[in-house]
Design a protein around this motif. Structure first.
Motif, mmCIF file in Angstrom:
data_model
loop_
_atom_site.group_PDB
_atom_site.id
_atom_site.type_symbol
_atom_site.label_atom_id
_atom_site.label_comp_id
_atom_site.label_asym_id
_atom_site.label_seq_id
_atom_site.Cartn_x
_atom_site.Cartn_y
_atom_site.Cartn_z
ATOM 1 N N GLU A 20 60.638 23.617 11.344
ATOM 2 C CA GLU A 20 60.445 22.157 11.318
ATOM 3 C C GLU A 20 59.903 21.668 9.975
ATOM 4 O OE1 GLU A 20 61.140 19.777 13.580
ATOM 5 O OE2 GLU A 20 62.027 21.253 14.929
ATOM 6 N N ASP A 21 59.150 22.514 9.277
ATOM 7 C CA ASP A 21 58.512 22.101 8.030
ATOM 8 C C ASP A 21 59.435 22.099 6.817
ATOM 9 O OD1 ASP A 21 56.107 21.773 9.382
ATOM 10 O OD2 ASP A 21 55.504 23.855 9.001
ATOM 11 N N ASN A 22 60.430 22.980 6.801
ATOM 12 C CA ASN A 22 61.238 23.086 5.593
ATOM 13 C C ASN A 22 62.731 22.815 5.802
ATOM 14 O OD1 ASN A 22 61.900 25.473 6.837
ATOM 15 N ND2 ASN A 22 61.268 26.803 5.157
ATOM 16 N N VAL A 23 63.072 22.164 6.909
ATOM 17 C CA VAL A 23 64.439 21.674 7.135
ATOM 18 C C VAL A 23 64.347 20.157 7.173
ATOM 19 C CG1 VAL A 23 66.368 21.531 8.754
ATOM 20 C CG2 VAL A 23 65.197 23.723 8.411
ATOM 21 N N GLN A 24 65.157 19.511 6.358
ATOM 22 C CA GLN A 24 65.168 18.052 6.301
ATOM 23 C C GLN A 24 66.594 17.533 6.464
ATOM 24 O OE1 GLN A 24 62.386 16.452 3.070
ATOM 25 N NE2 GLN A 24 63.086 18.422 2.277
ATOM 26 N N ILE A 25 66.709 16.391 7.112
ATOM 27 C CA ILE A 25 67.998 15.732 7.304
ATOM 28 C C ILE A 25 67.897 14.340 6.690
ATOM 29 C CG2 ILE A 25 69.729 14.979 8.977
ATOM 30 C CD1 ILE A 25 69.164 18.036 9.054
ATOM 31 N N ILE A 26 68.906 13.976 5.900
ATOM 32 C CA ILE A 26 68.959 12.634 5.325
ATOM 33 C C ILE A 26 70.360 12.061 5.554
ATOM 34 C CG2 ILE A 26 67.184 13.096 3.581
ATOM 35 C CD1 ILE A 26 69.482 13.367 1.498
ATOM 36 N N ASP A 27 70.490 10.758 5.417
ATOM 37 C CA ASP A 27 71.819 10.146 5.497
ATOM 38 C C ASP A 27 72.579 10.362 4.201
ATOM 39 O OD1 ASP A 27 71.832 9.179 8.135
ATOM 40 O OD2 ASP A 27 70.640 7.446 7.539
#
Length: 157
Positions: A20-27
């Motif tokens: 959860e800390d090092n996975v990011q989702i952006i548009d």
């Protein structure tokens, strides 16, 4: 990190590199430099890398072109081992829309920080094997954070 645990005398490698800390989702992002900065944030916050490492990755692309784009939509972002790296780590940024990286469309920015030329190779091999699996790759491209984190939690080798 990839860690070893003793399970009845057997050594099991568990991939917990992504959570959860090092996975990011952006548009999307205005450009690849902004995406790379965003992708690097978890490593910067954890003091795994310094801003010098991010600058080195940007300079490497400017100097050498989009060689870090390994396949459709996937870039393995890195710089010289040890240069601005405090310890080995990785972070993952997935964009729902492609971001232009010097003429190559990228949705997945995997930032790899290595302290030397060899210590990261086992972790990198495990991660690349996951990305090479068609269903796993589709899961990552889906930009569903919980599905991505869950997939990496289940990986054993």
């Amino acid at each position: 990190m990839v860690y070893f645990k003793n399970d009845g005398g057997q050594i099991i490698v568990t991939c917990s590199l992504f959570n959860e800390d090092n996975v990011q989702i952006i548009d999307s992002a205005m450009n690849w430099k902004i995406a790379l900065q965003k992708a690097s944030e978890p490593l910067l916050k954890a003091n795994i890398i310094t801003p010098k490492y991010v600058a080195s990755m940007i300079e490497s692309i400017k100097k050498n072109g989009p060689y870090m784009v390994l396949t459709d939509y996937f870039a393995l972002m890195h710089a010289r081992p040890g240069d601005g790296v405090n310890k080995m780590g990785m972070s993952l940024l997935v964009s729902r829309n492609p971001i232009d990286l010097e003429g190559k469309p990228v949705k997945i920015f995997l930032v790899m920080a290595a302290i030397d030329n060899t210590s990261h190779l086992q972790s990198l091999q495990k991660v690349i094997s996951i990305f090479m699996d068609t269903e796993s790759y589709k899961t990552i491209l889906s930009a569903n954070k919980s599905a991505i984190v869950s997939m990496f939690k289940k990986v054993k080798g």
